[in-house]
Design an enzyme around this catalytic site. Structure first.
Site, mmCIF file in Angstrom:
data_model
loop_
_atom_site.group_PDB
_atom_site.id
_atom_site.type_symbol
_atom_site.label_atom_id
_atom_site.label_comp_id
_atom_site.label_asym_id
_atom_site.label_seq_id
_atom_site.Cartn_x
_atom_site.Cartn_y
_atom_site.Cartn_z
ATOM 1 N N GLU A 1 11.358 -60.726 0.293
ATOM 2 C CA GLU A 1 12.124 -61.044 1.501
ATOM 3 C C GLU A 1 13.302 -61.942 1.155
ATOM 4 O OE1 GLU A 1 11.207 -63.386 5.684
ATOM 5 O OE2 GLU A 1 9.640 -62.097 4.836
ATOM 6 N N ASP B 1 16.100 -64.251 3.298
ATOM 7 C CA ASP B 1 16.227 -64.781 4.659
ATOM 8 C C ASP B 1 17.491 -65.579 4.889
ATOM 9 O OD1 ASP B 1 13.686 -63.861 5.313
ATOM 10 O OD2 ASP B 1 12.714 -65.757 4.818
ATOM 11 N N GLU C 1 17.955 -67.975 8.121
ATOM 12 C CA GLU C 1 17.313 -68.499 9.325
ATOM 13 C C GLU C 1 18.188 -69.624 9.877
ATOM 14 O OE1 GLU C 1 12.573 -67.895 8.835
ATOM 15 O OE2 GLU C 1 13.463 -69.424 7.535
#
Length: 275
Positions: A106, A108, A110
Site C-alpha cells: 500500500e 498512502d 492521508e
C-alpha cells in the site's frame, strides 16, 4: 446521484498504457463512464458526481470511498483534491494505492484534518507485505481546502515518489539488494475515501470531530493513471527534484519514522533508515 450512475461519464479519467521498455512511443487514451472504471468501495449514497468531479461526504453515520476496478503494477496515479474546509478536526481524507489480503502492499496519502485556523498535515506511509509503520508527516505550503491541488504516486522498480503539485515530498528507494523489502510484486488498485478517525488523526486524538459541522465534504477530480507495463529504467529523481525534496524536508517535515528512536527503542530503527 451516486457514483455508480450508468449515465454519468467521468471524462477526466485517462488510462495510458506505456508500451516501450524505456521510452513512451505510443499511448492509448481510454475514456469511459465512471461505472466502467470505478466502483463504490462503501456507502455509495454518500458519493456524488457532477461533471468531472466526485464528492465524498462524511457524517455521523458513515464515511465513504471508491476504488478502481483495475489494478496496476508500476506506473503513476494522480488526482486533484480539494479537502474539507473549515473545522476538519478528526477527519481523514485518503488517496492511495493498495493490493488485497493480509500481506498487502500500500502507498498512502492521508490528509489529517485540524481545527479551524490550524494547517492540515499530510501523512504518507507504505505497507510492504502487510507491514506498515513507515510514516512521514508534512505541513503543506498552501491551504489544501481552498482550491484543487494535484497529488501523485509515482512507482517503478527503482523507487516510489510522493509528489504534490509536481514537487516531490518523499522518496522510498528500492534497496532489495541490501535485504530491505520493496513493493514490486503485487498489483495495486486506486482508492479514495473520507472517514472519521478522531481517536488519532488530530493532535493524537485530543481533538474530536465536531459533528455539528457535518457533512464534511472532499472533492476529487482529474484522476489520471499511467500504467507502465515495463520497467522505465531511469532514476525517478534527478538533481532538480533532489533539491526540491531537500527544500520540503528542511521546511515542512514534522515527523519521520526514521528519526523516532523512542518508538523503535526495542528493535532499533528499521533497516532502511540507515541502509
Amino acid at each position: 446521484m451516486n457514483c455508480l450512475s450508468q449515465n454519468r461519464k467521468w471524462n477526466s479519467f485517462t488510462f495510458i498504457n506505456i508500451i516501450s521498455i524505456i521510452f513512451v512511443v505510443e499511448a492509448v487514451n481510454i475514456s469511459g463512464d465512471l461505472n466502467e472504471e470505478f466502483e463504490a468501495d462503501w456507502a455509495p449514497d454518500h458519493i456524488v458526481t457532477q461533471g468531472d468531479q466526485i464528492s465524498l461526504s462524511l457524517d455521523s453515520s458513515t464515511g465513504c470511498g471508491f476504488e478502481s476496478k483495475k489494478k496496476y503494477l508500476f506506473g503513476k496515479a494522480s488526482a486533484q483534491l480539494k479537502l474539507v474546509q473549515g473545522d476538519s478536526a478528526g477527519t481523514v481524507t485518503a488517496y492511495y494505492m493498495s493490493s488485497q489480503g493480509p500481506n498487502h502492499d500500500e502507498l498512502d496519502f492521508e490528509f489529517l484534518g485540524n481545527v479551524s485556523g490550524e494547517p492540515y498535515i499530510v501523512q504518507t506511509n507504505l505497507y510492504i507485505n502487510g507491514s506498515g509503520n513507515r510514516e512521514q508527516r508534512h505541513y503543506l505550503w498552501f491551504d489544501p481546502s481552498l482550491d484543487f491541488h494535484t497529488y501523485s504516486l509515482l512507482w517503478n522498480q527503482r523507487s516510489i515518489l510522493f509528489v504534490v503539485d509536481d514537487i516531490p515530498i518523499r522518496e522510498y528507494v528500492n534497496k532489495e539488494r541490501k535485504g530491505i523489502a520493496y513493493p514490486g510484486k503485487q498489483a495495486m488498485g486506486i482508492y479514495g475515501s473520507v472517514w472519521n478517525a478522531d481517536d488519532w488523526a488530530t493532535q493524537g486524538g485530543r481533538v474530536k470531530t465536531n459533528w455539528s459541522n457535518a457533512p464534511f465534504i472532499v472533492t476529487f477530480r482529474s484522476l489520471e493513471i499511467e500504467a507502465w507495463q515495463f520497467w522505465w529504467d531511469k532514476p525517478v529523481v534527478k538533481e532538480t527534484r533532489r533539491k526540491q525534496l531537500k527544500w520540503v524536508r528542511d521546511n515542512f517535515l514534522v515527523y519521520d519514522y526514521c528519526r523516532d528512536v523512542d518508538r523503535f527503542s526495542l528493535q532499533g530503527l528499521p533497516k532502511e533508515c540507515h541502509a
